[in-house]
Motif scaffolding. Structure first.
Motif, PDB file in Angstrom:
ATOM      1  N   MET A   1     -47.951 -50.089 -19.839  1.00  0.00           N
ATOM      2  CA  MET A   1     -48.167 -48.776 -19.249  1.00  0.00           C
ATOM      3  C   MET A   1     -49.304 -48.075 -19.991  1.00  0.00           C
ATOM      4  N   LEU A   2     -50.200 -47.443 -19.257  1.00  0.00           N
ATOM      5  CA  LEU A   2     -51.315 -46.742 -19.874  1.00  0.00           C
ATOM      6  C   LEU A   2     -50.845 -45.452 -20.534  1.00  0.00           C
ATOM      7  N   LYS A   3     -51.659 -44.952 -21.461  1.00  0.00           N
ATOM      8  CA  LYS A   3     -51.261 -43.790 -22.261  1.00  0.00           C
ATOM      9  C   LYS A   3     -50.898 -42.594 -21.385  1.00  0.00           C
ATOM     10  N   GLN A   4     -51.720 -42.300 -20.378  1.00  0.00           N
ATOM     11  CA  GLN A   4     -51.459 -41.140 -19.523  1.00  0.00           C
ATOM     12  C   GLN A   4     -50.127 -41.269 -18.811  1.00  0.00           C
ATOM     13  N   HIS A   5     -49.844 -42.458 -18.285  1.00  0.00           N
ATOM     14  CA  HIS A   5     -48.582 -42.693 -17.604  1.00  0.00           C
ATOM     15  C   HIS A   5     -47.404 -42.597 -18.580  1.00  0.00           C
ATOM     16  N   GLU A   6     -47.554 -43.213 -19.742  1.00  0.00           N
ATOM     17  CA  GLU A   6     -46.468 -43.227 -20.716  1.00  0.00           C
ATOM     18  C   GLU A   6     -46.141 -41.818 -21.201  1.00  0.00           C
ATOM     19  N   GLU A   7     -47.170 -41.023 -21.458  1.00  0.00           N
ATOM     20  CA  GLU A   7     -46.934 -39.656 -21.923  1.00  0.00           C
ATOM     21  C   GLU A   7     -46.203 -38.839 -20.869  1.00  0.00           C
ATOM     22  N   PHE A   8     -46.573 -39.029 -19.608  1.00  0.00           N
ATOM     23  CA  PHE A   8     -45.899 -38.289 -18.537  1.00  0.00           C
ATOM     24  C   PHE A   8     -44.428 -38.683 -18.460  1.00  0.00           C
ATOM     25  N   VAL A   9     -44.162 -39.978 -18.500  1.00  0.00           N
ATOM     26  CA  VAL A   9     -42.784 -40.457 -18.379  1.00  0.00           C
ATOM     27  C   VAL A   9     -41.941 -39.966 -19.553  1.00  0.00           C
TER      28      VAL A   9
ATOM     29  N   LEU B   1     -53.214 -37.227 -12.136  1.00  0.00           N
ATOM     30  CA  LEU B   1     -52.195 -38.267 -12.071  1.00  0.00           C
ATOM     31  C   LEU B   1     -51.349 -38.062 -10.824  1.00  0.00           C
ATOM     32  N   HIS B   2     -51.226 -39.107 -10.018  1.00  0.00           N
ATOM     33  CA  HIS B   2     -50.419 -39.090  -8.798  1.00  0.00           C
ATOM     34  C   HIS B   2     -49.026 -39.611  -9.141  1.00  0.00           C
ATOM     35  N   VAL B   3     -48.005 -38.831  -8.779  1.00  0.00           N
ATOM     36  CA  VAL B   3     -46.624 -39.241  -9.019  1.00  0.00           C
ATOM     37  C   VAL B   3     -45.821 -39.025  -7.747  1.00  0.00           C
ATOM     38  N   ASP B   4     -45.127 -40.075  -7.319  1.00  0.00           N
ATOM     39  CA  ASP B   4     -44.193 -39.983  -6.195  1.00  0.00           C
ATOM     40  C   ASP B   4     -42.777 -39.965  -6.748  1.00  0.00           C
ATOM     41  N   PHE B   5     -42.040 -38.907  -6.419  1.00  0.00           N
ATOM     42  CA  PHE B   5     -40.636 -38.808  -6.801  1.00  0.00           C
ATOM     43  C   PHE B   5     -39.764 -39.022  -5.570  1.00  0.00           C
ATOM     44  N   LYS B   6     -38.723 -39.826  -5.738  1.00  0.00           N
ATOM     45  CA  LYS B   6     -37.686 -39.876  -4.710  1.00  0.00           C
ATOM     46  C   LYS B   6     -36.393 -39.381  -5.348  1.00  0.00           C
ATOM     47  N   PHE B   7     -35.793 -38.390  -4.711  1.00  0.00           N
ATOM     48  CA  PHE B   7     -34.556 -37.793  -5.213  1.00  0.00           C
ATOM     49  C   PHE B   7     -33.378 -38.396  -4.458  1.00  0.00           C
ATOM     50  N   VAL B   8     -32.501 -39.114  -5.166  1.00  0.00           N
ATOM     51  CA  VAL B   8     -31.392 -39.792  -4.508  1.00  0.00           C
ATOM     52  C   VAL B   8     -30.115 -39.636  -5.319  1.00  0.00           C
ATOM     53  N   THR B   9     -28.982 -39.785  -4.638  1.00  0.00           N
ATOM     54  CA  THR B   9     -27.692 -39.882  -5.309  1.00  0.00           C
ATOM     55  C   THR B   9     -27.419 -41.351  -5.633  1.00  0.00           C
ATOM     56  N   MET B  10     -26.385 -41.593  -6.400  1.00  0.00           N
ATOM     57  CA  MET B  10     -26.012 -42.977  -6.726  1.00  0.00           C
ATOM     58  C   MET B  10     -25.736 -43.768  -5.457  1.00  0.00           C
TER      59      MET B  10
ATOM     60  N   ALA C   1     -42.525 -51.000 -12.192  1.00  0.00           N
ATOM     61  CA  ALA C   1     -41.415 -51.953 -12.205  1.00  0.00           C
ATOM     62  C   ALA C   1     -41.913 -53.389 -12.295  1.00  0.00           C
ATOM     63  N   LYS C   2     -43.093 -53.634 -11.741  1.00  0.00           N
ATOM     64  CA  LYS C   2     -43.646 -54.996 -11.746  1.00  0.00           C
ATOM     65  C   LYS C   2     -44.506 -55.264 -12.970  1.00  0.00           C
ATOM     66  N   ASN C   3     -44.652 -54.262 -13.834  1.00  0.00           N
ATOM     67  CA  ASN C   3     -45.491 -54.381 -15.020  1.00  0.00           C
ATOM     68  C   ASN C   3     -46.924 -54.777 -14.654  1.00  0.00           C
ATOM     69  N   SER C   4     -47.430 -54.137 -13.592  1.00  0.00           N
ATOM     70  CA  SER C   4     -48.781 -54.468 -13.122  1.00  0.00           C
ATOM     71  C   SER C   4     -49.664 -53.218 -13.001  1.00  0.00           C
ATOM     72  N   MET C   5     -49.393 -52.212 -13.810  1.00  0.00           N
ATOM     73  CA  MET C   5     -50.127 -50.957 -13.709  1.00  0.00           C
ATOM     74  C   MET C   5     -51.550 -51.106 -14.240  1.00  0.00           C
ATOM     75  N   ASP C   6     -52.465 -50.365 -13.628  1.00  0.00           N
ATOM     76  CA  ASP C   6     -53.821 -50.260 -14.146  1.00  0.00           C
ATOM     77  C   ASP C   6     -54.223 -48.786 -14.124  1.00  0.00           C
ATOM     78  N   GLN C   7     -55.478 -48.501 -14.405  1.00  0.00           N
ATOM     79  CA  GLN C   7     -55.919 -47.116 -14.514  1.00  0.00           C
ATOM     80  C   GLN C   7     -55.844 -46.354 -13.202  1.00  0.00           C
ATOM     81  N   PHE C   8     -55.732 -47.070 -12.078  1.00  0.00           N
ATOM     82  CA  PHE C   8     -55.682 -46.427 -10.766  1.00  0.00           C
ATOM     83  C   PHE C   8     -54.260 -46.320 -10.208  1.00  0.00           C
ATOM     84  N   SER C   9     -53.294 -46.788 -10.972  1.00  0.00           N
ATOM     85  CA  SER C   9     -51.907 -46.791 -10.485  1.00  0.00           C
ATOM     86  C   SER C   9     -51.316 -45.390 -10.485  1.00  0.00           C
ATOM     87  N   ASP C  10     -50.464 -45.141  -9.493  1.00  0.00           N
ATOM     88  CA  ASP C  10     -49.642 -43.937  -9.532  1.00  0.00           C
ATOM     89  C   ASP C  10     -48.280 -44.313 -10.102  1.00  0.00           C
ATOM     90  N   LEU C  11     -47.433 -43.322 -10.257  1.00  0.00           N
ATOM     91  CA  LEU C  11     -46.076 -43.550 -10.727  1.00  0.00           C
ATOM     92  C   LEU C  11     -45.111 -43.371  -9.563  1.00  0.00           C
TER      93      LEU C  11
END
Length: 260
Positions: free
Chosen positions: A1-9, A93-102, A32-42
Protein backbone atom coordinates in the motif's frame (compact mmCIF):
# COMPACT_ATOMS: atom_id res chain seq x y z
CA UNK A 1 0.00 0.00 0.00
CA UNK A 2 1.32 3.45 -0.88
CA UNK A 3 2.00 6.01 1.85
CA UNK A 4 -1.02 8.19 1.02
CA UNK A 5 -3.38 5.23 1.08
CA UNK A 6 -1.86 3.78 4.25
CA UNK A 7 -2.06 7.07 6.13
CA UNK A 8 -5.72 7.48 5.19
CA UNK A 9 -6.61 3.96 6.29
CA UNK A 10 -4.78 4.30 9.59
CA UNK A 11 -6.52 7.59 10.33
CA UNK A 12 -9.87 6.03 9.48
CA UNK A 13 -9.22 3.16 11.89
CA UNK A 14 -8.32 5.58 14.68
CA UNK A 15 -11.57 7.46 14.11
CA UNK A 16 -13.90 4.51 13.68
CA UNK A 17 -12.71 2.27 16.49
CA UNK A 18 -14.15 4.74 18.99
CA UNK A 19 -17.53 4.75 17.25
CA UNK A 20 -19.77 2.14 18.86
CA UNK A 21 -21.94 1.97 15.75
CA UNK A 22 -19.26 0.18 13.72
CA UNK A 23 -17.99 -3.38 14.08
CA UNK A 24 -15.39 -3.49 11.33
CA UNK A 25 -13.74 -2.20 8.19
CA UNK A 26 -13.15 -4.35 5.10
CA UNK A 27 -11.23 -3.58 1.92
CA UNK A 28 -12.06 -4.73 -1.59
CA UNK A 29 -10.66 -3.92 -5.03
CA UNK A 30 -6.94 -3.49 -5.59
CA UNK A 31 -6.19 -3.24 -1.87
CA UNK A 32 -7.67 -6.70 -1.29
CA UNK A 33 -5.71 -8.04 -4.26
CA UNK A 34 -2.48 -6.35 -3.15
CA UNK A 35 -2.22 -4.72 -6.57
CA UNK A 36 -2.42 -1.02 -5.69
CA UNK A 37 -0.45 1.61 -7.58
CA UNK A 38 -0.29 5.40 -7.48
CA UNK A 39 -3.56 5.66 -9.45
CA UNK A 40 -5.57 3.28 -7.28
CA UNK A 41 -8.56 4.37 -5.26
CA UNK A 42 -9.62 2.80 -1.99
CA UNK A 43 -12.66 0.52 -1.83
CA UNK A 44 -13.67 0.28 1.81
CA UNK A 45 -16.64 -1.46 3.39
CA UNK A 46 -17.78 -0.03 6.72
CA UNK A 47 -19.72 -2.63 8.70
CA UNK A 48 -22.15 -1.30 11.28
CA UNK A 49 -24.76 -2.57 13.72
CA UNK A 50 -28.27 -2.69 12.17
CA UNK A 51 -29.69 -0.76 15.15
CA UNK A 52 -27.98 2.35 13.77
CA UNK A 53 -29.00 1.91 10.11
CA UNK A 54 -31.22 5.01 9.84
CA UNK A 55 -28.72 7.21 11.62
CA UNK A 56 -25.73 6.04 9.59
CA UNK A 57 -27.40 6.17 6.20
CA UNK A 58 -28.60 9.70 6.93
CA UNK A 59 -25.20 10.93 8.12
CA UNK A 60 -22.74 9.16 5.81
CA UNK A 61 -21.21 12.36 4.47
CA UNK A 62 -20.60 13.63 7.98
CA UNK A 63 -19.02 10.32 8.94
CA UNK A 64 -16.78 10.40 5.86
CA UNK A 65 -15.71 13.96 6.64
CA UNK A 66 -14.12 12.73 9.87
CA UNK A 67 -11.61 10.58 8.00
CA UNK A 68 -9.81 13.38 6.16
CA UNK A 69 -10.16 16.64 4.26
CA UNK A 70 -13.28 15.76 2.27
CA UNK A 71 -13.60 17.81 -0.92
CA UNK A 72 -16.79 16.26 -2.28
CA UNK A 73 -18.94 13.18 -1.89
CA UNK A 74 -22.13 11.71 -3.29
CA UNK A 75 -24.18 8.52 -3.08
CA UNK A 76 -24.16 5.74 -5.65
CA UNK A 77 -27.72 5.50 -6.92
CA UNK A 78 -26.44 6.09 -10.48
CA UNK A 79 -24.64 2.74 -10.34
CA UNK A 80 -27.51 0.97 -8.58
CA UNK A 81 -25.89 1.00 -5.16
CA UNK A 82 -27.47 3.52 -2.75
CA UNK A 83 -25.30 2.23 0.10
CA UNK A 84 -22.23 3.50 -1.73
CA UNK A 85 -20.62 6.84 -0.93
CA UNK A 86 -18.10 8.10 -3.49
CA UNK A 87 -15.63 10.59 -2.05
CA UNK A 88 -12.74 12.76 -3.12
CA UNK A 89 -10.30 13.81 -0.41
CA UNK A 90 -7.51 16.33 -0.49
CA UNK A 91 -4.39 14.72 -1.89
CA UNK A 92 -6.23 14.07 -4.13
CA UNK A 93 -7.46 10.63 -3.08
CA UNK A 94 -10.58 8.81 -4.32
CA UNK A 95 -12.30 6.61 -1.73
CA UNK A 96 -15.43 4.52 -2.22
CA UNK A 97 -17.24 3.59 0.98
CA UNK A 98 -19.95 0.98 1.17
CA UNK A 99 -21.97 1.03 4.38
CA UNK A 100 -23.37 -2.41 5.23
CA UNK A 101 -24.62 -4.47 8.15
CA UNK A 102 -23.21 -7.91 8.94
CA UNK A 103 -26.23 -9.47 7.23
CA UNK A 104 -25.50 -7.54 4.02
CA UNK A 105 -21.87 -8.54 3.64
CA UNK A 106 -22.70 -11.56 1.47
CA UNK A 107 -24.16 -9.19 -1.16
CA UNK A 108 -20.60 -8.56 -2.38
CA UNK A 109 -19.10 -9.96 -5.56
CA UNK A 110 -15.48 -10.29 -4.46
CA UNK A 111 -13.74 -11.49 -1.31
CA UNK A 112 -12.73 -8.56 0.89
CA UNK A 113 -9.99 -8.48 3.52
CA UNK A 114 -10.36 -7.39 7.13
CA UNK A 115 -8.72 -4.04 7.82
CA UNK A 116 -10.06 -3.67 11.35
CA UNK A 117 -12.63 -5.51 13.45
CA UNK A 118 -14.01 -5.04 16.91
CA UNK A 119 -13.94 -8.79 17.55
CA UNK A 120 -13.42 -11.95 15.51
CA UNK A 121 -17.06 -12.37 14.42
CA UNK A 122 -16.52 -10.45 11.19
CA UNK A 123 -13.62 -12.63 10.08
CA UNK A 124 -15.54 -15.76 11.03
CA UNK A 125 -18.45 -14.64 8.88
CA UNK A 126 -16.22 -13.95 5.89
CA UNK A 127 -14.78 -17.46 6.12
CA UNK A 128 -18.29 -18.87 5.67
CA UNK A 129 -19.16 -16.90 2.53
CA UNK A 130 -18.31 -17.95 -1.03
CA UNK A 131 -18.02 -14.74 -3.03
CA UNK A 132 -18.27 -14.88 -6.81
CA UNK A 133 -18.10 -12.19 -9.47
CA UNK A 134 -21.11 -12.32 -11.85
CA UNK A 135 -20.14 -13.60 -15.29
CA UNK A 136 -21.69 -12.30 -18.50
CA UNK A 137 -24.80 -14.14 -19.64
CA UNK A 138 -23.88 -14.92 -23.23
CA UNK A 139 -27.46 -15.84 -24.18
CA UNK A 140 -28.61 -12.49 -22.78
CA UNK A 141 -26.02 -10.80 -24.99
CA UNK A 142 -26.92 -12.80 -28.10
CA UNK A 143 -30.63 -12.05 -27.64
CA UNK A 144 -29.86 -8.32 -27.72
CA UNK A 145 -26.78 -7.86 -29.85
CA UNK A 146 -28.44 -7.89 -33.26
CA UNK A 147 -31.20 -5.56 -32.11
CA UNK A 148 -28.43 -3.21 -31.01
CA UNK A 149 -26.73 -3.52 -34.40
CA UNK A 150 -29.97 -2.57 -36.15
CA UNK A 151 -30.30 0.40 -33.79
CA UNK A 152 -26.77 1.56 -34.63
CA UNK A 153 -27.49 1.23 -38.35
CA UNK A 154 -30.58 3.44 -38.07
CA UNK A 155 -28.57 6.11 -36.29
CA UNK A 156 -25.81 5.85 -38.88
CA UNK A 157 -28.33 6.28 -41.66
CA UNK A 158 -29.81 9.33 -39.96
CA UNK A 159 -26.38 10.84 -39.45
CA UNK A 160 -26.54 10.73 -35.65
CA UNK A 161 -22.86 9.89 -35.39
CA UNK A 162 -22.41 10.82 -31.74
CA UNK A 163 -25.14 8.30 -30.93
CA UNK A 164 -23.27 5.65 -32.94
CA UNK A 165 -20.07 6.50 -31.06
CA UNK A 166 -21.92 6.19 -27.76
CA UNK A 167 -23.42 2.87 -28.82
CA UNK A 168 -20.04 1.41 -29.71
CA UNK A 169 -18.65 2.45 -26.33
CA UNK A 170 -21.61 0.67 -24.72
CA UNK A 171 -20.87 -2.48 -26.75
CA UNK A 172 -17.23 -2.48 -25.64
CA UNK A 173 -18.25 -2.03 -22.00
CA UNK A 174 -21.14 -4.50 -22.00
CA UNK A 175 -20.18 -7.15 -24.53
CA UNK A 176 -16.68 -7.15 -25.98
CA UNK A 177 -14.66 -6.21 -22.92
CA UNK A 178 -16.34 -8.67 -20.52
CA UNK A 179 -16.16 -11.56 -23.00
CA UNK A 180 -12.48 -10.89 -23.65
CA UNK A 181 -11.65 -10.62 -19.95
CA UNK A 182 -13.60 -13.77 -19.16
CA UNK A 183 -11.56 -15.67 -21.74
CA UNK A 184 -8.43 -14.48 -19.94
CA UNK A 185 -9.68 -15.58 -16.51
CA UNK A 186 -9.95 -11.97 -15.37
CA UNK A 187 -12.88 -10.16 -13.77
CA UNK A 188 -15.28 -9.28 -16.63
CA UNK A 189 -15.57 -5.68 -15.49
CA UNK A 190 -16.17 -3.66 -18.66
CA UNK A 191 -12.81 -2.87 -20.23
CA UNK A 192 -10.95 -2.36 -16.95
CA UNK A 193 -7.25 -3.27 -17.25
CA UNK A 194 -7.90 -4.97 -20.59
CA UNK A 195 -4.63 -3.62 -22.00
CA UNK A 196 -2.82 -5.63 -19.34
CA UNK A 197 -4.87 -8.81 -19.54
CA UNK A 198 -5.45 -9.14 -23.31
CA UNK A 199 -2.69 -7.29 -25.19
CA UNK A 200 -3.09 -9.54 -28.23
CA UNK A 201 -6.61 -8.17 -28.88
CA UNK A 202 -5.91 -4.47 -28.41
CA UNK A 203 -5.59 -3.87 -32.14
CA UNK A 204 -9.00 -5.47 -32.72
CA UNK A 205 -10.51 -3.32 -29.97
CA UNK A 206 -8.93 -0.19 -31.41
CA UNK A 207 -10.82 -0.92 -34.63
CA UNK A 208 -14.11 -0.56 -32.70
CA UNK A 209 -13.33 3.05 -31.71
CA UNK A 210 -14.71 5.50 -34.30
CA UNK A 211 -14.17 9.14 -35.06
CA UNK A 212 -17.04 11.49 -35.89
CA UNK A 213 -17.25 10.51 -39.54
CA UNK A 214 -19.72 8.25 -41.37
CA UNK A 215 -17.14 5.94 -42.93
CA UNK A 216 -15.40 5.48 -39.60
CA UNK A 217 -18.68 4.75 -37.80
CA UNK A 218 -19.67 2.17 -40.39
CA UNK A 219 -16.28 0.44 -40.27
CA UNK A 220 -16.22 0.32 -36.49
CA UNK A 221 -19.72 -1.17 -36.34
CA UNK A 222 -18.48 -3.86 -38.71
CA UNK A 223 -15.37 -4.40 -36.59
CA UNK A 224 -17.50 -4.70 -33.46
CA UNK A 225 -19.62 -7.34 -35.17
CA UNK A 226 -16.53 -9.25 -36.29
CA UNK A 227 -14.99 -9.21 -32.84
CA UNK A 228 -18.27 -10.32 -31.25
CA UNK A 229 -18.57 -13.24 -33.68
CA UNK A 230 -14.98 -14.23 -32.88
CA UNK A 231 -15.73 -14.21 -29.15
CA UNK A 232 -19.14 -15.87 -29.50
CA UNK A 233 -17.67 -18.99 -31.04
CA UNK A 234 -16.47 -20.12 -27.61
CA UNK A 235 -20.08 -20.39 -26.46
CA UNK A 236 -22.04 -21.39 -29.56
CA UNK A 237 -22.65 -24.94 -28.32
CA UNK A 238 -24.29 -23.58 -25.17
CA UNK A 239 -26.56 -20.84 -26.52
CA UNK A 240 -29.28 -20.36 -29.11
CA UNK A 241 -27.83 -18.41 -32.00
CA UNK A 242 -30.16 -15.74 -33.40
CA UNK A 243 -28.99 -16.42 -36.95
CA UNK A 244 -31.89 -14.80 -38.77
CA UNK A 245 -31.64 -11.66 -36.63
CA UNK A 246 -27.90 -11.62 -37.34
CA UNK A 247 -28.39 -11.89 -41.10
CA UNK A 248 -31.18 -9.31 -41.26
CA UNK A 249 -29.32 -6.76 -39.12
CA UNK A 250 -26.07 -7.07 -41.04
CA UNK A 251 -27.90 -6.84 -44.37
CA UNK A 252 -29.72 -3.73 -43.18
CA UNK A 253 -26.42 -2.14 -42.08
CA UNK A 254 -24.99 -2.74 -45.56
CA UNK A 255 -28.08 -1.27 -47.21
CA UNK A 256 -27.85 1.84 -45.05
CA UNK A 257 -24.18 2.24 -45.90
CA UNK A 258 -24.79 1.85 -49.63
CA UNK A 259 -27.37 4.66 -49.51
CA UNK A 260 -25.12 7.09 -47.64
Amino acid sequence: MLKQHEEFVQNLIRQIQDDERFVGVLAAGSMAKNSMDQFSDLDLILVYLPTFKTDIMRNRLHIASQFGHLLSGFTGEHVGEPRLLICLYHGPLHVDFKFVTMEEINDGVETPIVVWQRDSSLEQLLNQIQFSYPLPDVQWIEDRFWVWVHYAATKLGRGELFEVISFLSFVRETVLGPLILMQHNSLPNGVRKIERHAPELIEELEETVPVHEKESCYNTIKSSISLYLYLRRYYESDIQIKLEAQQVSIKYLEEVYEEM
